[in-house]
Structure formats: C-alpha cells, structure tokens
Design a protein around this motif. Structure first.
Motif, PDB file in Angstrom:
ATOM      1  N   ASP A  84      24.025  -1.274 -16.245  1.00  0.00           N
ATOM      2  CA  ASP A  84      24.945  -0.760 -15.229  1.00  0.00           C
ATOM      3  C   ASP A  84      25.464   0.625 -15.610  1.00  0.00           C
ATOM      4  N   ASP A  85      24.591   1.413 -16.253  1.00  0.00           N
ATOM      5  CA  ASP A  85      24.927   2.747 -16.758  1.00  0.00           C
ATOM      6  C   ASP A  85      24.254   3.798 -15.878  1.00  0.00           C
ATOM      7  N   LEU A  86      25.064   4.557 -15.167  1.00  0.00           N
ATOM      8  CA  LEU A  86      24.553   5.588 -14.265  1.00  0.00           C
ATOM      9  C   LEU A  86      23.665   6.598 -14.989  1.00  0.00           C
ATOM     10  N   ALA A  87      23.970   6.886 -16.235  1.00  0.00           N
ATOM     11  CA  ALA A  87      23.192   7.859 -16.994  1.00  0.00           C
ATOM     12  C   ALA A  87      21.749   7.400 -17.218  1.00  0.00           C
ATOM     13  N   LYS A  88      21.479   6.108 -17.051  1.00  0.00           N
ATOM     14  CA  LYS A  88      20.130   5.586 -17.244  1.00  0.00           C
ATOM     15  C   LYS A  88      19.366   5.443 -15.933  1.00  0.00           C
ATOM     16  N   ALA A  89      20.001   5.832 -14.855  1.00  0.00           N
ATOM     17  CA  ALA A  89      19.364   5.778 -13.536  1.00  0.00           C
ATOM     18  C   ALA A  89      18.828   7.154 -13.171  1.00  0.00           C
ATOM     19  N   LEU A  90      17.926   7.186 -12.206  1.00  0.00           N
ATOM     20  CA  LEU A  90      17.474   8.465 -11.672  1.00  0.00           C
ATOM     21  C   LEU A  90      18.570   8.993 -10.754  1.00  0.00           C
ATOM     22  N   ASP A  91      19.043  10.192 -11.025  1.00  0.00           N
ATOM     23  CA  ASP A  91      20.100  10.796 -10.211  1.00  0.00           C
ATOM     24  C   ASP A  91      19.459  11.400  -8.963  1.00  0.00           C
ATOM     25  N   TYR A  92      19.263  10.568  -7.949  1.00  0.00           N
ATOM     26  CA  TYR A  92      18.576  11.032  -6.745  1.00  0.00           C
ATOM     27  C   TYR A  92      19.411  12.024  -5.947  1.00  0.00           C
ATOM     28  N   ASP A  93      20.733  12.009  -6.105  1.00  0.00           N
ATOM     29  CA  ASP A  93      21.562  13.023  -5.451  1.00  0.00           C
ATOM     30  C   ASP A  93      21.287  14.400  -6.059  1.00  0.00           C
ATOM     31  N   ALA A  94      21.268  14.473  -7.382  1.00  0.00           N
ATOM     32  CA  ALA A  94      20.970  15.750  -8.051  1.00  0.00           C
ATOM     33  C   ALA A  94      19.551  16.203  -7.731  1.00  0.00           C
ATOM     34  N   LEU A  95      18.620  15.260  -7.700  1.00  0.00           N
ATOM     35  CA  LEU A  95      17.233  15.612  -7.378  1.00  0.00           C
ATOM     36  C   LEU A  95      17.130  16.150  -5.957  1.00  0.00           C
ATOM     37  N   SER A  96      17.781  15.492  -5.003  1.00  0.00           N
ATOM     38  CA  SER A  96      17.698  15.953  -3.611  1.00  0.00           C
ATOM     39  C   SER A  96      18.330  17.339  -3.463  1.00  0.00           C
ATOM     40  N   LYS A  97      19.408  17.607  -4.166  1.00  0.00           N
ATOM     41  CA  LYS A  97      20.030  18.946  -4.129  1.00  0.00           C
ATOM     42  C   LYS A  97      19.094  19.993  -4.724  1.00  0.00           C
ATOM     43  N   GLN A  98      18.419  19.638  -5.811  1.00  0.00           N
ATOM     44  CA  GLN A  98      17.467  20.560  -6.427  1.00  0.00           C
ATOM     45  C   GLN A  98      16.314  20.852  -5.474  1.00  0.00           C
ATOM     46  N   ILE A  99      15.801  19.826  -4.811  1.00  0.00           N
ATOM     47  CA  ILE A  99      14.697  20.011  -3.862  1.00  0.00           C
ATOM     48  C   ILE A  99      15.126  20.907  -2.712  1.00  0.00           C
ATOM     49  N   ARG A 100      16.306  20.657  -2.145  1.00  0.00           N
ATOM     50  CA  ARG A 100      16.789  21.479  -1.030  1.00  0.00           C
ATOM     51  C   ARG A 100      16.980  22.938  -1.442  1.00  0.00           C
ATOM     52  N   ALA A 101      17.579  23.147  -2.601  1.00  0.00           N
ATOM     53  CA  ALA A 101      17.802  24.514  -3.083  1.00  0.00           C
ATOM     54  C   ALA A 101      16.470  25.222  -3.303  1.00  0.00           C
ATOM     55  N   TRP A 102      15.526  24.523  -3.918  1.00  0.00           N
ATOM     56  CA  TRP A 102      14.210  25.105  -4.157  1.00  0.00           C
ATOM     57  C   TRP A 102      13.514  25.443  -2.839  1.00  0.00           C
ATOM     58  N   ALA A 103      13.512  24.489  -1.897  1.00  0.00           N
ATOM     59  CA  ALA A 103      12.828  24.694  -0.612  1.00  0.00           C
ATOM     60  C   ALA A 103      13.406  25.879   0.138  1.00  0.00           C
ATOM     61  N   SER A 104      14.715  26.053   0.069  1.00  0.00           N
ATOM     62  CA  SER A 104      15.357  27.146   0.813  1.00  0.00           C
ATOM     63  C   SER A 104      14.937  28.519   0.303  1.00  0.00           C
ATOM     64  N   GLU A 105      14.427  28.576  -0.917  1.00  0.00           N
ATOM     65  CA  GLU A 105      14.005  29.852  -1.511  1.00  0.00           C
ATOM     66  C   GLU A 105      12.507  30.114  -1.357  1.00  0.00           C
ATOM     67  N   GLN A 106      11.773  29.160  -0.804  1.00  0.00           N
ATOM     68  CA  GLN A 106      10.315  29.262  -0.754  1.00  0.00           C
ATOM     69  C   GLN A 106       9.817  29.867   0.548  1.00  0.00           C
ATOM     70  N   SER A 107       8.576  30.340   0.474  1.00  0.00           N
ATOM     71  CA  SER A 107       7.882  30.863   1.645  1.00  0.00           C
ATOM     72  C   SER A 107       6.385  30.624   1.432  1.00  0.00           C
ATOM     73  N   PHE A 108       5.840  29.659   2.180  1.00  0.00           N
ATOM     74  CA  PHE A 108       4.424  29.323   2.072  1.00  0.00           C
ATOM     75  C   PHE A 108       3.799  29.300   3.455  1.00  0.00           C
ATOM     76  N   GLU A 109       2.506  29.543   3.498  1.00  0.00           N
ATOM     77  CA  GLU A 109       1.778  29.373   4.747  1.00  0.00           C
ATOM     78  C   GLU A 109       1.431  27.902   4.953  1.00  0.00           C
ATOM     79  N   LEU A 110       1.103  27.195   3.885  1.00  0.00           N
ATOM     80  CA  LEU A 110       0.567  25.837   4.001  1.00  0.00           C
ATOM     81  C   LEU A 110       1.515  24.798   3.423  1.00  0.00           C
ATOM     82  N   ILE A 111       1.617  23.650   4.102  1.00  0.00           N
ATOM     83  CA  ILE A 111       2.411  22.557   3.541  1.00  0.00           C
ATOM     84  C   ILE A 111       1.711  21.966   2.322  1.00  0.00           C
ATOM     85  N   GLU A 112       0.403  22.154   2.223  1.00  0.00           N
ATOM     86  CA  GLU A 112      -0.320  21.690   1.041  1.00  0.00           C
ATOM     87  C   GLU A 112       0.192  22.411  -0.219  1.00  0.00           C
TER      88      GLU A 112
END
Length: 127
Positions: A56-84
C-alpha cells in the motif's frame, strides 16, 4: 533514466491510460502544419503491481498522473508529419521516463477521414 523495473514472464499486470488527450502539431498537409490537433492515446503498460499492492505504498506504484503530465508536456512541444513517428518517439519517452519495457499504444486521430469515427495506429514496443 529511472531505475528499470524487472517484469518477469509470469507478470501479467498492466497499467492503462485510456483516452488521454494530447495537443500537438501533427499532419502532412500545409494547413495541418499551422494548427494544433488533438490525439487520443490509449496506453497499456506492463508493470508489476505486486510491490504496491502488498505494501500500500504509493512510491512502489506507477505514477500515472506524473506520466500523463510528462506525455502532455512532451506532445505539446512536438511537430511531426506522421503519427507513426509520434508513436515511436512517445514509446521511447515512456521507457526513458518510467522504465517501462513493454508498451502497447493506440493513437486515434479523429476527423482525419471524413465519415469515420477515427483513424490511427496500434503499436507494441518492447525495450
């Protein structure tokens, strides 16, 4: 890179993020290069949930909130032609950020084809 998590063949645990909306510049047409579009992401990540589940230790779980924030921040800075290309680089980001070695990713680019609820790709990467 974070400490890598060992996932054995016996581990079938998965953490998922479904319908994660990200804004990015994506597309090959000139008009797409000047706007931001929404992509919908479904992620399934191999992750051993036992350590968190037994402690029951949060530190041993995957922090999906932090991951989702990282993904959103990264995506907002990207520019690609292809979704691939977006997908390949996103999988690398997830591996580098969270040490996740087995990633399933579905990218939906709604509105890309007329009279179609969505188009996109579904990829699986193992690092």
């Amino acid at each position: 890179m974070p400490e890598q998590q060992t996932v054995t063949n016996r581990t079938t645990d998965k953490v998922f993020l479904e319908g994660l909306q990200v804004e990015t510049v994506i597309g090959a047409y000139d008009w797409e290069r000047s706007i931001r579009q929404t992509l919908w992401l479904d992620l399934t990540l191999a992750f051993d949930c036992r350590p968190a589940g037994t402690s029951d230790d949060l530190a041993k779980a995957l922090d999906y909130d932090a991951l989702s924030k990282q993904i959103r921040a990264w995506a907002s800075e990207q520019s690609f032609e292809l979704i691939e290309t977006f997908g390949e680089q996103l999988c690398t980001l997830i591996y580098e950020f969270a040490g996740i070695r087995d990633i399933q990713l579905r990218i939906n680019k709604r509105g890309a084809v007329a009279d179609c609820a969505g188009v996109g790709i579904h990829i699986k990467r193992t690092f």
